[in-house]
Write an enzyme that holds these catalytic residues in place. Structure first.
Site, mmCIF file in Angstrom:
data_model
loop_
_atom_site.group_PDB
_atom_site.id
_atom_site.type_symbol
_atom_site.label_atom_id
_atom_site.label_comp_id
_atom_site.label_asym_id
_atom_site.label_seq_id
_atom_site.Cartn_x
_atom_site.Cartn_y
_atom_site.Cartn_z
ATOM 1 C CG ASP A 280 -4.703 -9.385 1.994
ATOM 2 O OD1 ASP A 280 -3.743 -10.171 1.976
ATOM 3 O OD2 ASP A 280 -4.597 -8.178 1.690
ATOM 4 C CG HIS B 238 -6.637 -4.461 3.394
ATOM 5 N ND1 HIS B 238 -5.541 -3.629 3.317
ATOM 6 C CD2 HIS B 238 -6.182 -5.687 3.058
ATOM 7 C CE1 HIS B 238 -4.472 -4.340 2.957
ATOM 8 N NE2 HIS B 238 -4.845 -5.582 2.784
ATOM 9 C CD GLU C 76 1.842 -8.113 1.724
ATOM 10 O OE1 GLU C 76 1.845 -7.767 0.537
ATOM 11 O OE2 GLU C 76 0.894 -7.815 2.496
ATOM 12 C CD GLU C 77 -1.859 -6.700 4.315
ATOM 13 O OE1 GLU C 77 -1.731 -5.631 3.719
ATOM 14 O OE2 GLU C 77 -2.554 -7.636 3.881
ATOM 15 C CG ASP D 110 -0.953 -11.450 -0.848
ATOM 16 O OD1 ASP D 110 -2.018 -11.579 -0.218
ATOM 17 O OD2 ASP D 110 -0.115 -10.564 -0.594
ATOM 18 C CG HIS E 263 0.873 -11.542 3.683
ATOM 19 N ND1 HIS E 263 -0.060 -11.091 4.589
ATOM 20 C CD2 HIS E 263 0.394 -11.204 2.454
ATOM 21 C CE1 HIS E 263 -1.059 -10.502 3.920
ATOM 22 N NE2 HIS E 263 -0.817 -10.571 2.637
HETATM 23 ZN ZN ZN Z 1 -2.028 -9.647 1.077
#
Ligand code: ZN
Length: 362
Positions: free
Chosen positions: A184, A325, A216-217, A239, A70
């Site tokens: 990420d 994140h 994706e998130e 990922d 992603h």
């Molecule tokens: Zn991810």
């Protein structure tokens, strides 16, 4: 540093510098195109924006394979603007608010122009005592770009819905660990980019689709649409995952520097055991460090990829990461290179016969 590690570092650095929150991934797309396209590689897009790279000359035999990383990252959009010109936020993906407070914010206005700001907070000197021990929530978050009024923000085309991105510089720790914003999943994008470049001029025995997925998130949405277009027999989600190797972290088996982590289970997927075994023995054969693990939460694009076609042999290859994140995530270049090595060897080996013999249900 060995060449393959420095090369991977440069790729990660390039992708981490890009701002691309969910639904706004086009700058990542442009960089991928620049980096992977040549006379042998073409691409299509799906209706939500995922980009699908493949070799122009496709074999008529062999399994169809989708490898998805992603492209999007977590961030915010402007929810509303206070009379004093400060931006209140709506979250895109999951962010623990205290990880961004006090850091630099990057705001894009509706013309695509950049404004720098601060994820603001009340200075400790004037913070009520009872608030000092409380964790700030989303409702407490705002960005201060120096606008003196709502009108001034709007005069600068900063509006409801404008993008607000995290920021963090990319650097190297102890010659092995790459640190950066949006790790990420730009680490995954970098590995995907590396794999495409390694195999793009090789005659493969399967149709391989390398996909930068969107959104994706916010719920693996780009995987859901791209898998409908590709209809693969085998799918790999690439990922990052949370590592458990830092001070006071709950115990778990994923660590930096141990190699590519093969996920067995998460909240959305039980990975295909035949595919896992196939990859483990391939890794042994080529001395590539890999290990199996069970995720203690979350999910990846695999959760959607498994439903493509009439059911897909699916796995997530994970890149362990610290501080997901947040403005600065950390991955090991060793793990990223191991993942690229494993996928490359897999693509070089897999063909119809191998698929029928080891992976397909009979
Ligand atoms: Zn991810």
């Amino acid at each position: 540093m060995e060449n393959k590690f420095s090369q991977m570092y440069e790729k990660v650095k390039k992708y981490c510098a890009i701002d691309g929150i969910s639904r706004h991934e086009e700058m990542v797309v442009e960089e991928m195109k620049k980096s992977v396209l040549n006379d042998n590689i073409e691409y299509t897009r799906d209706g939500m924006g995922s980009i699908i790279f493949s070799q122009k000359h496709k074999p008529t035999e062999g399994p169809i394979i989708q490898i998805a990383a992603h492209m999007d990252e977590v961030g915010f959009i402007v929810q509303d603007i206070t009379e004093k010109g400060q931006l209140r936020l709506s979250m895109i993906g999951g962010i623990w608010p205290l990880t961004v407070i006090g850091s630099k914010a990057v705001v894009y206005n509706e013309k695509g122009e950049k404004f720098f700001g601060v994820f603001g907070h009340t200075s400790i000197h004037i913070l009520e005592l009872e608030k000092r021990n409380k964790v700030p929530e989303l409702k407490d978050l705002y960005v201060d770009c120096g606008f003196k009024s709502k009108q001034e923000a709007e005069d600068n085309f900063v509006e409801v819905g404008s993008k607000v991105c995290l920021s963090g510089e990319t650097f190297l720790m102890n010659d092995e660990f790459v640190v950066g914003k949006a790790m990420d999943n730009r680490a995954g994008v970098a590995v995907l980019d590396e794999v495409i470049n390694r195999v793009k001029n090789v005659k493969l025995n399967s149709q391989v689709y390398f996909v930068g997925t969107v959104q994706e998130e916010v719920g693996t949405r780009g995987a859901k649409t791209s898998v409908q277009q590709i209809k693969p027999n085998i799918a790999i989600a690439l990922d990052t995952c949370a590592s458990h190797d830092t001070y006071q972290c709950i115990s778990g088996t994923q660590e930096l520097s141990k190699g590519a982590a093969l996920r067995i289970k998460d909240m959305g997927t039980l990975m295909d055991p035949k595919l896992i075994n196939y990859l483990v023995s391939l890794a042994k054969e080529h001395n590539i460090p890999v290990y199996k693990y069970v995720a203690q939460g979350g999910g990846t694009d695999a959760a959607e990829l498994q439903y493509g076609n009439d059911g897909v042999a699916t796995i997530t290859i994970s890149l362990p990461q610290r501080y997901l994140h947040s403005p600065l995530g950390v991955c090991s270049l060793k793990d990223l290179v191991a993942a690229a090595d494993l996928i490359e060897k897999f693509l070089l080996k897999i063909n119809q016969e191998e698929f029928d013999k080891y992976i397909k249900y009979s």
